[in-house]
Write a protein that holds these residues in place. Structure first.
Motif, PDB file in Angstrom:
ATOM      1  N   LYS A 190       0.834  -1.206   0.000  1.00  0.00           N
ATOM      2  CA  LYS A 190       0.000   0.000   0.000  1.00  0.00           C
ATOM      3  C   LYS A 190       0.869   1.255   0.000  1.00  0.00           C
ATOM      4  N   LEU A 191       1.916   1.288   0.805  1.00  0.00           N
ATOM      5  CA  LEU A 191       2.770   2.473   0.853  1.00  0.00           C
ATOM      6  C   LEU A 191       3.515   2.678  -0.464  1.00  0.00           C
ATOM      7  N   CYS A 192       4.009   1.601  -1.041  1.00  0.00           N
ATOM      8  CA  CYS A 192       4.804   1.710  -2.271  1.00  0.00           C
ATOM      9  C   CYS A 192       3.949   1.979  -3.503  1.00  0.00           C
ATOM     10  N   SER A 193       2.644   1.766  -3.412  1.00  0.00           N
ATOM     11  CA  SER A 193       1.764   2.009  -4.564  1.00  0.00           C
ATOM     12  C   SER A 193       1.567   3.493  -4.833  1.00  0.00           C
ATOM     13  N   LYS A 194       1.792   4.322  -3.837  1.00  0.00           N
ATOM     14  CA  LYS A 194       1.661   5.785  -3.954  1.00  0.00           C
ATOM     15  C   LYS A 194       0.359   6.183  -4.658  1.00  0.00           C
ATOM     16  N   PRO A 195      -0.777   5.966  -4.017  1.00  0.00           N
ATOM     17  CA  PRO A 195      -2.052   6.336  -4.653  1.00  0.00           C
ATOM     18  C   PRO A 195      -2.078   7.811  -5.035  1.00  0.00           C
ATOM     19  N   GLU A 196      -2.612   8.111  -6.194  1.00  0.00           N
ATOM     20  CA  GLU A 196      -2.656   9.498  -6.668  1.00  0.00           C
ATOM     21  C   GLU A 196      -3.439  10.388  -5.714  1.00  0.00           C
ATOM     22  N   ALA A 197      -4.476   9.836  -5.113  1.00  0.00           N
ATOM     23  CA  ALA A 197      -5.287  10.619  -4.180  1.00  0.00           C
ATOM     24  C   ALA A 197      -4.505  11.013  -2.930  1.00  0.00           C
ATOM     25  N   ASP A 198      -3.458  10.240  -2.618  1.00  0.00           N
ATOM     26  CA  ASP A 198      -2.651  10.513  -1.420  1.00  0.00           C
ATOM     27  C   ASP A 198      -1.301  11.128  -1.777  1.00  0.00           C
ATOM     28  N   LYS A 199      -1.196  11.723  -2.944  1.00  0.00           N
ATOM     29  CA  LYS A 199       0.079  12.271  -3.404  1.00  0.00           C
ATOM     30  C   LYS A 199       0.666  13.271  -2.415  1.00  0.00           C
ATOM     31  N   GLU A 200      -0.190  14.099  -1.841  1.00  0.00           N
ATOM     32  CA  GLU A 200       0.279  15.135  -0.921  1.00  0.00           C
ATOM     33  C   GLU A 200       0.836  14.524   0.364  1.00  0.00           C
ATOM     34  N   GLN A 201       0.413  13.301   0.682  1.00  0.00           N
ATOM     35  CA  GLN A 201       0.866  12.663   1.915  1.00  0.00           C
ATOM     36  C   GLN A 201       2.302  12.158   1.816  1.00  0.00           C
ATOM     37  N   TYR A 202       2.850  12.179   0.612  1.00  0.00           N
ATOM     38  CA  TYR A 202       4.228  11.727   0.434  1.00  0.00           C
ATOM     39  C   TYR A 202       5.236  12.874   0.533  1.00  0.00           C
ATOM     40  N   LYS A 203       4.781  14.013   1.062  1.00  0.00           N
ATOM     41  CA  LYS A 203       5.718  15.063   1.469  1.00  0.00           C
ATOM     42  C   LYS A 203       6.340  14.628   2.795  1.00  0.00           C
ATOM     43  N   LEU A 204       7.566  15.006   3.025  1.00  0.00           N
ATOM     44  CA  LEU A 204       8.277  14.546   4.221  1.00  0.00           C
ATOM     45  C   LEU A 204       7.537  14.888   5.510  1.00  0.00           C
ATOM     46  N   GLY A 205       6.929  16.066   5.535  1.00  0.00           N
ATOM     47  CA  GLY A 205       6.238  16.486   6.749  1.00  0.00           C
ATOM     48  C   GLY A 205       4.937  15.746   7.001  1.00  0.00           C
ATOM     49  N   ASN A 206       4.367  15.128   5.962  1.00  0.00           N
ATOM     50  CA  ASN A 206       3.071  14.455   6.089  1.00  0.00           C
ATOM     51  C   ASN A 206       3.187  12.935   6.157  1.00  0.00           C
ATOM     52  N   PHE A 207       4.357  12.404   5.813  1.00  0.00           N
ATOM     53  CA  PHE A 207       4.426  10.965   5.543  1.00  0.00           C
ATOM     54  C   PHE A 207       4.247  10.097   6.783  1.00  0.00           C
ATOM     55  N   THR A 208       4.923  10.411   7.878  1.00  0.00           N
ATOM     56  CA  THR A 208       4.837   9.535   9.054  1.00  0.00           C
ATOM     57  C   THR A 208       3.410   9.425   9.599  1.00  0.00           C
ATOM     58  N   PRO A 209       2.674  10.553   9.770  1.00  0.00           N
ATOM     59  CA  PRO A 209       1.273  10.405  10.192  1.00  0.00           C
ATOM     60  C   PRO A 209       0.457   9.570   9.204  1.00  0.00           C
ATOM     61  N   TYR A 210       0.739   9.740   7.907  1.00  0.00           N
ATOM     62  CA  TYR A 210       0.038   8.963   6.883  1.00  0.00           C
ATOM     63  C   TYR A 210       0.389   7.477   6.997  1.00  0.00           C
ATOM     64  N   ALA A 211       1.674   7.183   7.199  1.00  0.00           N
ATOM     65  CA  ALA A 211       2.104   5.785   7.312  1.00  0.00           C
ATOM     66  C   ALA A 211       1.498   5.122   8.545  1.00  0.00           C
ATOM     67  N   LYS A 212       1.375   5.862   9.632  1.00  0.00           N
ATOM     68  CA  LYS A 212       0.738   5.321  10.841  1.00  0.00           C
ATOM     69  C   LYS A 212      -0.742   5.037  10.583  1.00  0.00           C
ATOM     70  N   ARG A 213      -1.382   5.936   9.840  1.00  0.00           N
ATOM     71  CA  ARG A 213      -2.802   5.734   9.545  1.00  0.00           C
ATOM     72  C   ARG A 213      -2.991   4.505   8.645  1.00  0.00           C
ATOM     73  N   VAL A 214      -2.118   4.364   7.631  1.00  0.00           N
ATOM     74  CA  VAL A 214      -2.207   3.199   6.744  1.00  0.00           C
ATOM     75  C   VAL A 214      -1.962   1.911   7.522  1.00  0.00           C
ATOM     76  N   LEU A 215      -1.041   1.954   8.482  1.00  0.00           N
ATOM     77  CA  LEU A 215      -0.753   0.775   9.306  1.00  0.00           C
ATOM     78  C   LEU A 215      -2.001   0.328  10.060  1.00  0.00           C
ATOM     79  N   MET A 216      -2.700   1.274  10.656  1.00  0.00           N
ATOM     80  CA  MET A 216      -3.894   0.929  11.426  1.00  0.00           C
ATOM     81  C   MET A 216      -5.047   0.512  10.515  1.00  0.00           C
ATOM     82  N   GLU A 217      -5.146   1.119   9.342  1.00  0.00           N
ATOM     83  CA  GLU A 217      -6.173   0.702   8.390  1.00  0.00           C
ATOM     84  C   GLU A 217      -5.919  -0.729   7.919  1.00  0.00           C
ATOM     85  N   THR A 218      -4.649  -1.044   7.683  1.00  0.00           N
ATOM     86  CA  THR A 218      -4.297  -2.409   7.280  1.00  0.00           C
ATOM     87  C   THR A 218      -4.601  -3.395   8.401  1.00  0.00           C
ATOM     88  N   LEU A 219      -4.339  -2.982   9.638  1.00  0.00           N
ATOM     89  CA  LEU A 219      -4.642  -3.839  10.786  1.00  0.00           C
ATOM     90  C   LEU A 219      -6.141  -4.090  10.899  1.00  0.00           C
TER      91      LEU A 219
END
Length: 318
Positions: A190-219
C-alpha cells in the motif's frame, strides 16, 4: 577626489547613518526572535529599502557638491565608500552585541535557522530510496516485535477461554508469524503504490502520520478477515506496538539529521560579525549599481530644443 575633505565629510555622514540603521535592524531582529520570528521577513524588507534610500541620498548630496560631471564610476565609488563605512560600524556593533547584550544570540540564531530549515525540508517530496528505507525499517520493527512474542515464554495462550497445550501454542505462534508476514506484504504494498489521491501525503512532513494511519487501516482489514483466529489478538498487539515506534524512523528527521550541517553555525562572535559585514557589503555593491545608474550624469546630456529666429518666423507666417 579621495583627498577631498568634502568627499569624506559627506560619506562619513551617510556611512554612519547606514551603520546605525543596520545596527538598529539587528536590535529589532533580537526582539523579533523573542516574540515572533516571522517579523524578521519584514525587517529584511525594511533593510533593503533603507539601504537603497541611504545610498541614494548619499550619492545625491555628493553630486551636489561635486564640481565636475558625476560619472557612473564615481557614483558607484560613492556607494561603495558609504557601504564600507556602514559595515565597519556594523562589525563593531555585532562584536559588542553578541559579547555583551545578547550573549546567547548566536545559539538562538542557529536554533531558529535549524527550525526554519526543517520546516522547509517538510515540504520536500519523499524519494523512492527514502520510501524503501522506511518500509524496510518498519518491516524490521514488525519482525522484532514478532520475535519477542515468539520467544516470550510468559505469554498466556487461550482458545475459547481454555488454556492451550504446547502443540496448540506452537500452532498459534506459527499463525502469528504467517499473519505478520502477510500483514507486512499488504502494508508495504500500500505504501509503495503511492495512490494518486494521497500524493500530498508523500511530502516529508506528512508521511509519518500517513504511514501510521495506513498501518492501522491495514490492521483493521486484517482483523476483519481473520476474526475468530486465536492468533489475531497477538498480531494486533504486535502491530500496535510497532505503530508506537514508527515516529523513531521518521524520514523527515532522518534527512534533517543527515543534512543539517548545511545550516551555517557560528561559534565565535568575530566569525559571525565578519561574515555579516561581508554580506552587507555585497548588498551595498549590488544596490549601488542601481543607485549609481540612477544618479550619474551622462557625458552627452540631451539639450533642450530652442527654436531659431528663422524657425519662429516661418511658424508665425505661413
Amino acid at each position: 577626489m579621495l583627498n577631498d575633505k568634502n568627499f569624506w565629510k559627506v560619506h562619513l555622514k551617510w556611512g554612519i547613518i547606514l551603520g546605525v540603521m543596520l545596527a538598529g535592524i539587528e536590535i529589532l531582529k533580537m526582539f523579533s526572535r523573542k516574540v515572533d520570528y516571522q517579523a524578521a521577513q519584514l525587517l529584511d524588507l525594511a533593510m533593503i529599502v533603507g539601504f537603497i534610500l541611504v545610498l541614494h541620498l548619499g550619492v545625491k548630496e555628493f553630486k551636489e557638491i561635486y564640481p565636475e560631471r558625476l560619472s557612473f564610476a564615481k557614483a558607484f565609488l560613492s556607494c561603495i565608500v558609504t557601504s564600507v563605512i556602514g559595515v565597519v560600524l556594523l562589525f563593531g556593533y555585532d562584536m559588542l552585541h553578541y559579547s555583551v547584550i545578547e550573549k546567547d544570540g548566536l545559539q538562538q540564531k542557529y536554533t531558529t535557522a535549524l527550525a526554519k530549515y526543517k520546516q522547509n525540508l517538510a515540504k520536500d517530496t519523499l524519494t523512492n530510496a527514502e520510501l524503501m528505507a522506511y518500509t524496510d525499517a518498519a518491516t524490521a520493527m514488525l519482525n522484532e516485535q514478532k520475535e519477542q512474542f515468539c520467544n516470550d515464554s510468559s505469554v498466556v495462550f487461550k482458545t475459547e477461554g481454555c488454556m492451550t497445550d504446547e502443540s496448540q501454542q506452537s500452532q498459534i505462534r506459527d499463525e502469528v508469524s504467517s499473519g505478520i508476514l502477510l500483514f507486512q506484504q499488504y502494508y508495504t504494498g500500500k505504501l509503495c503504490s503511492k495512490p494518486e489521491a494521497d500524493k500530498e501525503q508523500y511530502k516529508l512532513g506528512n508521511f509519518t502520520p500517513y504511514a501510521k494511519r495506513v498501518l492501522m487501516e491495514t490492521l483493521t482489514s486484517y482483523i476483519e478477515q481473520n476474526e475468530g483466529k486465536a492468533s489475531t489478538p497477538f498480531v494486533q498487539e504486535i502491530v500496535q506496538k510497532t505503530n508506537e515506534e514508527l515516529p523513531s524512523i521518521d524520514p523527515l528527521d532522518k534527512r534533517f539529521e543527515e543534512t543539517k550541517s548545511h545550516v551555517p553555525r557560528y561559534d565565535k562572535n568575530g566569525q559571525y560579525a565578519a561574515v555579516s559585514a561581508m554580506m552587507y557589503l555585497l548588498y551595498g555593491m549590488f544596490f549601488g549599481l542601481f543607485v549609481a545608474m540612477f544618479n550619474y550624469t551622462s557625458k552627452k546630456p540631451i539639450e533642450e530644443f530652442v527654436p531659431s529666429e528663422n524657425e519662429e518666423t516661418e511658424t508665425t507666417n505661413p
